[in-house]
Design an enzyme around this catalytic site. Structure first.
Site, PDB file in Angstrom:
ATOM      1  N   ARG A   1      61.798  46.041  49.544  1.00 39.97           N
ATOM      2  CA  ARG A   1      60.395  46.376  49.700  1.00 39.97           C
ATOM      3  C   ARG A   1      59.965  47.867  49.416  1.00 39.97           C
ATOM      4  NH1 ARG A   1      57.157  47.348  54.186  1.00 39.97           N
ATOM      5  NH2 ARG A   1      58.751  46.405  55.763  1.00 39.97           N
TER       6      ARG A   1
ATOM      7  N   TYR B   1      37.690  42.424  35.185  1.00 40.15           N
ATOM      8  CA  TYR B   1      38.347  41.200  35.664  1.00 40.15           C
ATOM      9  C   TYR B   1      37.743  40.539  36.834  1.00 40.15           C
ATOM     10  CZ  TYR B   1      41.926  37.880  37.308  1.00 40.15           C
ATOM     11  OH  TYR B   1      42.458  36.735  37.694  1.00 40.15           O
TER      12      TYR B   1
ATOM     13  N   ASP C   1      42.230  50.572  34.329  1.00 43.36           N
ATOM     14  CA  ASP C   1      42.925  49.278  33.842  1.00 43.36           C
ATOM     15  C   ASP C   1      43.353  48.989  32.565  1.00 43.36           C
ATOM     16  OD1 ASP C   1      43.788  46.602  33.767  1.00 43.36           O
ATOM     17  OD2 ASP C   1      42.767  45.739  35.225  1.00 43.36           O
TER      18      ASP C   1
ATOM     19  N   LYS D   1      50.660  40.239  31.594  1.00 47.40           N
ATOM     20  CA  LYS D   1      49.886  40.258  30.215  1.00 47.40           C
ATOM     21  C   LYS D   1      50.965  40.732  29.052  1.00 47.40           C
ATOM     22  CE  LYS D   1      46.623  38.397  32.677  1.00 47.40           C
ATOM     23  NZ  LYS D   1      46.931  38.420  33.815  1.00 47.40           N
TER      24      LYS D   1
HETATM   25  N1  LCS Z   1      43.376  43.083  35.305  1.00 49.94           N
HETATM   26  C1  LCS Z   1      42.953  42.470  34.167  1.00 49.94           C
HETATM   27  C2  LCS Z   1      42.201  43.017  33.082  1.00 49.94           C
HETATM   28  C3  LCS Z   1      43.311  41.222  34.317  1.00 49.94           C
HETATM   29  O1  LCS Z   1      43.047  40.560  33.046  1.00 49.94           O
HETATM   30  C4  LCS Z   1      43.674  40.706  35.443  1.00 49.94           C
HETATM   31  C5  LCS Z   1      44.235  39.219  35.293  1.00 49.94           C
HETATM   32  C6  LCS Z   1      44.239  41.316  36.406  1.00 49.94           C
HETATM   33  C7  LCS Z   1      43.969  42.723  36.461  1.00 49.94           C
HETATM   34  C8  LCS Z   1      44.920  40.780  37.704  1.00 49.94           C
HETATM   35  O2  LCS Z   1      46.394  40.498  37.204  1.00 49.94           O
HETATM   36  P1  LCS Z   1      47.391  39.504  38.232  1.00 49.94           P
HETATM   37  O3  LCS Z   1      47.059  39.562  39.346  1.00 49.94           O
HETATM   38  O4  LCS Z   1      46.713  38.161  37.536  1.00 49.94           O
HETATM   39  O5  LCS Z   1      48.595  39.813  37.400  1.00 49.94           O
HETATM   40  N2  LCS Z   1      43.570  38.368  34.230  1.00 49.94           N
HETATM   41  C9  LCS Z   1      43.688  37.214  34.011  1.00 49.94           C
HETATM   42  C10 LCS Z   1      42.817  36.811  33.030  1.00 49.94           C
HETATM   43  O6  LCS Z   1      42.101  36.929  32.453  1.00 49.94           O
HETATM   44  N3  LCS Z   1      43.133  35.331  33.172  1.00 49.94           N
HETATM   45  O7  LCS Z   1      43.919  34.822  34.239  1.00 49.94           O
HETATM   46  C11 LCS Z   1      44.450  36.225  35.054  1.00 49.94           C
END
Ligand code: LCS
Length: 393
Positions: free
Chosen positions: A58, A111, A183, A208
């Site tokens: 961790r 998001y 971000d 992503k």
């Molecule tokens: N920031 C952005 C710009 C994102 O698109 C997402 C997830 C996150 C943070 C959060 O990331 P995660 O915890 O899912 O790894 N975006 C998503 C989307 O557009 N569709 O499903 C998840």
């Protein structure tokens, strides 16, 4: 003499990598929760920081460490902090940098959950937030209060593709003593490096483009300097939103091909965006590679390419958009983005459905908006698929 920095594609292959005792060509997966100390003094020295040594996964782990060094190098930052998900990174940043009475200004179209968690949960701890069109400096200046501590930017924003001028935001923040957070999920460091524009913190949903194969969930934060890393890392550790070693291995494996994947997806996206813009059933398209994008020139200044995300509005709004999504065969109807496969989704009923209607409308997330994450298939096949689905409307 200072060691020469490698160029970006060489960093993708070599940064953070280390030699293990067997000469493994790839980073081994140290799938362990804990590490054996040589003796009591060694254990004490690891905890006091007198010697480098792994203690407990961790806190850190060699496989995770390799990923953290790799992404920090790609973003030209001090050090990375890998997290269990992108939302793990968001919560680490909010929890570490904000306290009762503080205020945060954020891009309106972020998001969905990054906004929902702030408005519904952090507000319970006396933290306030304002959501504005951060592409307009006047809107940012109007929203600044004496207690504003963070300027949180998503550019291009998910899903509206609105672009914020990173240099402008860093300049305003410096004048007012505000921390800047970006971000960078939609661009990846292949296309945009916010720390180079003066930002303090950059983070990603690794899920992503960085991983790129739709097979893990993960996040990573990179700070510009040690002071910032020292504020953030203990929070990640104590929230317990650390990455797992196997996840880190998968992320490193995916990252090796970041540039080739993104360049190919981007070439496809340019063709698809042009096709959509000329289609009679499409009202408008927002893609940074089209001169019709309201911030086309800004995108050319701060992004090395327009990327692989497109949003567009169907004529006849939601019903036409739904019909399109029900009739595509090659484009996969799924949330998430940045993988090798083309994904299509409807933000108002999917990724941004937990936002209230008024906030969605203020952020420009219309009911008919469709989001496309372009993959690395042949562009002509994706276009054929969209064309066939359009005919059913
Ligand atoms: N920031 C952005 C710009 C994102 O698109 C997402 C997830 C996150 C943070 C959060 O990331 P995660 O915890 O899912 O790894 N975006 C998503 C989307 O557009 N569709 O499903 C998840």
């Amino acid at each position: 003499m200072k060691k020469k920095d490698n160029h970006f594609n060489t960093k993708l292959i070599h940064s953070g990598m280390f030699d293990d005792q067997f000469g493994s060509a790839t980073v081994p997966i140290y799938q362990t929760s804990t590490f054996k100390f040589r003796n009591a003094d060694h254990g004490a020295a690891c905890f006091s920081g007198d010697t480098d040594g792994y203690i407990y996964t961790r806190l850190n782990n060699p496989t995770i460490d390799a990923l953290e060094k790799l992404v920090a190098d790609l973003e030209n930052g001090f050090r990375g902090i890998a997290t269990s998900s992108g939302m793990g990174a968001v919560n680490t940043i909010y929890s570490a940098l904000l306290k009762k009475g503080d205020h945060m200004i954020s891009t309106a179209a972020v998001y969905g959950p990054s906004r929902v968690i702030m408005e519904r949960h952090y507000s319970k701890y006396g933290i306030e937030s304002s959501y504005v069109d951060t592409s307009d400096p006047e809107k940012i200046l109007e929203a600044i209060r004496p207690e504003t501590r963070i300027l949180y930017i998503e550019t291009p924003a998910n899903p509206t593709m609105a672009i914020t001028d990173l240099e402008m935001v860093a300049g305003i923040a410096r004048q007012h003593g505000i921390i800047t957070v970006a971000d960078n999920t939609f661009c990846s460091p292949h296309l945009q490096r916010p720390l180079d524009f003066g930002f303090d913190v950059v983070f990603h949903s690794i899920t992503k483009f960085l991983n790129g194969h739709a097979d893990i969930v993960g996040g990573i934060i990179v700070s510009k300097n040690k002071e910032m890393d020292d504020q953030l890392r203990p929070m990640m550790i104590n929230l317990g939103c650390n990455m797992d070693p196997h996840q880190a291995y998968m992320a490193i494996r995916g990252l090796k091909t970041l540039s080739v994947r993104m360049d190919r997806a981007q070439d496809n996206a340019v063709e698809i965006a042009r096709f959509l813009e000329s289609h009679p059933k499409v009202d408008w398209v927002k893609y940074p590679g089209l001169p019709s994008h309201p911030q086309y020139e800004l995108s050319q200044k701060q992004m090395a390419g327009p990327g692989a995300m497109i949003c567009f509005e169907m004529k006849n709004g939601l019903s036409a958009g739904k019909k399109l999504m029900d009739n595509v065969k090659l484009c996969m109807l799924a949330v998430s983005l940045g993988g090798v496969e083309t994904l299509i989704q409807h933000p108002a009923s999917m990724t941004h459905s937990k936002m209230d209607r008024q906030s969605r409308e203020q952020a420009g997330i219309t009911d008919g908006l469709v989001r496309l994450s372009v993959g690395i298939e042949d562009a002509s096949d994706i276009i054929d698929d969209l064309e066939c689905a359009m005919r059913s409307i």
